[in-house]
Design a protein around this motif. Structure first.
Motif, PDB file in Angstrom:
ATOM      1  N   ILE A 172       6.977  37.865 -42.497  1.00  0.00           N
ATOM      2  CA  ILE A 172       6.903  37.509 -41.081  1.00  0.00           C
ATOM      3  C   ILE A 172       6.544  36.122 -40.950  1.00  0.00           C
ATOM      4  O   ILE A 172       5.341  35.682 -41.351  1.00  0.00           O
ATOM      5  CB  ILE A 172       6.183  38.755 -40.532  1.00  0.00           C
ATOM      6  N   GLU A 198      11.767  37.307 -40.468  1.00  0.00           N
ATOM      7  CA  GLU A 198      11.768  37.537 -38.959  1.00  0.00           C
ATOM      8  C   GLU A 198      10.763  36.690 -38.413  1.00  0.00           C
ATOM      9  O   GLU A 198       9.770  36.185 -39.305  1.00  0.00           O
ATOM     10  CB  GLU A 198      11.698  38.673 -38.377  1.00  0.00           C
ATOM     11  N   VAL A 199      10.864  35.911 -37.170  1.00  0.00           N
ATOM     12  CA  VAL A 199       9.944  35.045 -36.580  1.00  0.00           C
ATOM     13  C   VAL A 199       9.816  35.126 -35.192  1.00  0.00           C
ATOM     14  O   VAL A 199      10.462  35.683 -34.606  1.00  0.00           O
ATOM     15  CB  VAL A 199      10.664  33.675 -37.047  1.00  0.00           C
ATOM     16  N   TYR A 200       8.138  34.905 -35.104  1.00  0.00           N
ATOM     17  CA  TYR A 200       7.748  35.142 -33.550  1.00  0.00           C
ATOM     18  C   TYR A 200       7.058  34.203 -33.271  1.00  0.00           C
ATOM     19  O   TYR A 200       6.483  33.273 -33.933  1.00  0.00           O
ATOM     20  CB  TYR A 200       6.968  36.537 -33.559  1.00  0.00           C
ATOM     21  N   ASN A 240      16.489  36.056 -27.802  1.00  0.00           N
ATOM     22  CA  ASN A 240      15.611  37.040 -28.704  1.00  0.00           C
ATOM     23  C   ASN A 240      16.331  38.232 -29.165  1.00  0.00           C
ATOM     24  O   ASN A 240      17.563  38.364 -28.829  1.00  0.00           O
ATOM     25  CB  ASN A 240      14.395  37.760 -27.650  1.00  0.00           C
ATOM     26  N   ARG A 290      13.798  43.319 -32.210  1.00  0.00           N
ATOM     27  CA  ARG A 290      12.558  42.584 -32.206  1.00  0.00           C
ATOM     28  C   ARG A 290      11.869  42.360 -30.880  1.00  0.00           C
ATOM     29  O   ARG A 290      10.556  42.447 -30.666  1.00  0.00           O
ATOM     30  CB  ARG A 290      12.591  41.204 -32.962  1.00  0.00           C
ATOM     31  N   ALA A 329       8.192  43.729 -30.295  1.00  0.00           N
ATOM     32  CA  ALA A 329       7.038  42.736 -29.849  1.00  0.00           C
ATOM     33  C   ALA A 329       6.279  43.167 -28.566  1.00  0.00           C
ATOM     34  O   ALA A 329       5.117  43.133 -28.555  1.00  0.00           O
ATOM     35  CB  ALA A 329       7.445  41.302 -29.675  1.00  0.00           C
ATOM     36  N   LEU A 383      15.096  30.922 -33.867  1.00  0.00           N
ATOM     37  CA  LEU A 383      15.672  32.303 -33.542  1.00  0.00           C
ATOM     38  C   LEU A 383      17.313  32.372 -33.693  1.00  0.00           C
ATOM     39  O   LEU A 383      17.769  33.340 -34.158  1.00  0.00           O
ATOM     40  CB  LEU A 383      15.569  32.491 -32.174  1.00  0.00           C
ATOM     41  N   ARG A 427      16.911  33.122 -37.914  1.00  0.00           N
ATOM     42  CA  ARG A 427      16.254  34.192 -38.184  1.00  0.00           C
ATOM     43  C   ARG A 427      16.089  35.005 -36.864  1.00  0.00           C
ATOM     44  O   ARG A 427      15.863  34.685 -35.818  1.00  0.00           O
ATOM     45  CB  ARG A 427      15.188  34.323 -38.699  1.00  0.00           C
ATOM     46  N   GLY A 437      14.152  37.587 -34.387  1.00  0.00           N
ATOM     47  CA  GLY A 437      12.692  37.478 -33.741  1.00  0.00           C
ATOM     48  C   GLY A 437      12.451  37.639 -32.221  1.00  0.00           C
ATOM     49  O   GLY A 437      13.520  37.874 -31.636  1.00  0.00           O
ATOM     50  N   TYR A 469      10.515  35.807 -28.644  1.00  0.00           N
ATOM     51  CA  TYR A 469       9.638  34.664 -27.989  1.00  0.00           C
ATOM     52  C   TYR A 469       8.881  35.494 -26.852  1.00  0.00           C
ATOM     53  O   TYR A 469       9.941  36.003 -25.980  1.00  0.00           O
ATOM     54  CB  TYR A 469      10.561  33.672 -27.807  1.00  0.00           C
TER      55      TYR A 469
END
Length: 388
Positions: free
Chosen positions: A72, A158-160, A301, A305, A309, A339, A342, A344, A346
């Motif tokens: 993550i 995945e990324v946030y 986004n 995800r 979130a 994004l 990957r 994810g 925001y």
């Protein structure tokens, strides 16, 4: 569940980190001292898998969980803005003409807070990639980090990311599925005419009149060349020319920004702007050159995800303080590149009433840092739970 108790317990430490960063802002890719401070804190937390020098001063640190699982990515931006601070705070910037006017000091602090907790507990499977990024404001540091291979190198799945939101209720989150922020382009128009005496304009080729004509024509792109329900902003933000009241200048400059979500709309704007600049130059007898720069893409986004979130945010602050479908806005963000690479999400985190972003009187609200850190930590625990 509310703010994680352990994180709340070191909220004073977080305030100290944030205010140190606020006093020592750095611009663009030159986040040398900021990155060093981040690395120093990470080592204090017992994190040893630290990678420096990505996108010049970016840092990626890995925290291993317990057993196999996803990677993550959690991202914070580190750079400041070329603005002279006017907060009057005891911890105001010590760097003349530079300040954290967008809260990146707070974003970095929130990720450090989450890092400390996650390194202590490791109550998750897989691993966490902590991404500390330079040059969000100018230079597209997020894109450079992607180009340098951070997603593949660290196996990020995945990324946030979080951004603070002045004027939105303190501790409240909002996000949206799909596009949340616009693509941003800039344009520069350099006009060359023939200068002369202001009393003899017939002997000149006036670049001022040409600049005015170009600006007026550009405004018709939004009103006459695109479908009204497709989001589009074209703002002329600079006109520079002239030196005295009785001199027709030789040159003029026009500059501004374009915000879009649809690539077809973006292409239409570029085509129309080229035609307008060429046509107006010919009609006024001057030379004009358009430099159209494509910058950050739209921040989009992943719907699943974003919904996930929002669920995590509701666990931290309560469902009443979470807006999962807030709609999109015309600002821009280079987290867009991550994004694109990957899936994810925001999110924005309200910091209550304050001066707006990019204003000399802005200051990050330290009270929301433990909330953001708790969100990051809980997101990891939810996304990669330990098997029982």
């Amino acid at each position: 569940m509310a703010v994680i108790n352990r994180i709340a317990g070191y909220s004073e430490d977080m305030t100290g980190w944030r205010r140190y960063l606020h006093q020592h802002p750095e611009l663009g890719f030159d986040c040398v001292k900021t990155a060093a401070y981040v690395v120093e804190r990470l080592k204090e937390f017992g994190i040893t898998d630290i990678h420096e020098g990505i996108a010049k001063t970016g840092v990626v640190a890995i925290i291993e969980g317990q057993g196999p699982g996803p990677v993550i990515g959690l991202r914070a931006d580190m750079d400041a803005l070329p603005i002279a601070e006017e907060t009057g705070a005891a911890y105001a910037s010590t760097v003349p003409g530079v300040m954290h006017a967008c809260g990146h000091d707070g974003h970095t602090t929130m990720l450090l807070g989450a890092a400390r907790y996650l390194a202590e507990t490791r109550n998750f499977a897989g691993s966490v990639a902590l991404i500390f990024q330079p040059a969000e404001e100018q230079g597209g540091g997020g894109g450079v980090m992607v180009q340098e291979g951070v997603m593949d190198r660290f196996g990020i799945d995945e990324v946030y990311a979080i951004h603070n939101a002045p004027g939105f209720p303190e501790g409240a989150f909002y996000t949206t599925p799909g596009p949340i922020m616009a693509a941003v382009d800039t344009f520069h128009i350099n006009i060359k005419g023939l200068g002369g005496h202001g009393a003899m304009p017939h002997a000149t080729r006036d670049p001022v009149v040409a600049a005015v004509g170009i600006v007026q024509a550009i405004q018709t792109i939004s009103s006459r060349n695109h479908y009204a329900l497709d989001d589009l902003v074209i703002s002329v933000t600079q006109i520079h020319t002239g030196s005295a009241e009785n001199i027709v200048p030789e040159t003029a400059y026009v500059g501004g920004t374009v915000r879009t979500f649809d690539k077809a709309v973006q292409a239409m704007v570029m085509d129309r702007m080229k035609a307008i600049v060429s046509g107006q130059a010919a009609s006024y007898g001057v030379e004009a050159e358009l430099d159209y720069e494509v910058w950050y893409p739209a921040t989009v986004n992943d719907p699943a995800r974003a919904a996930f979130a929002a669920e995590v945010a509701a666990e931290v602050v309560g469902a009443a303080l979470v807006t999962p479908e807030a709609g999109r806005e015309m600002g821009a963000e280079d987290f867009a590149y991550m994004l694109e690479a990957r899936p994810g999400a925001y999110l924005f985190l309200g910091q209550g009433e304050s001066a707006g972003l990019h204003q000399a009187g802005y200051d990050f609200n330290d009270a929301v840092a433990p909330i953001g850190a708790s969100f990051f930590a809980r997101l990891v625990e939810r996304a990669a739970p330990l098997k029982t």
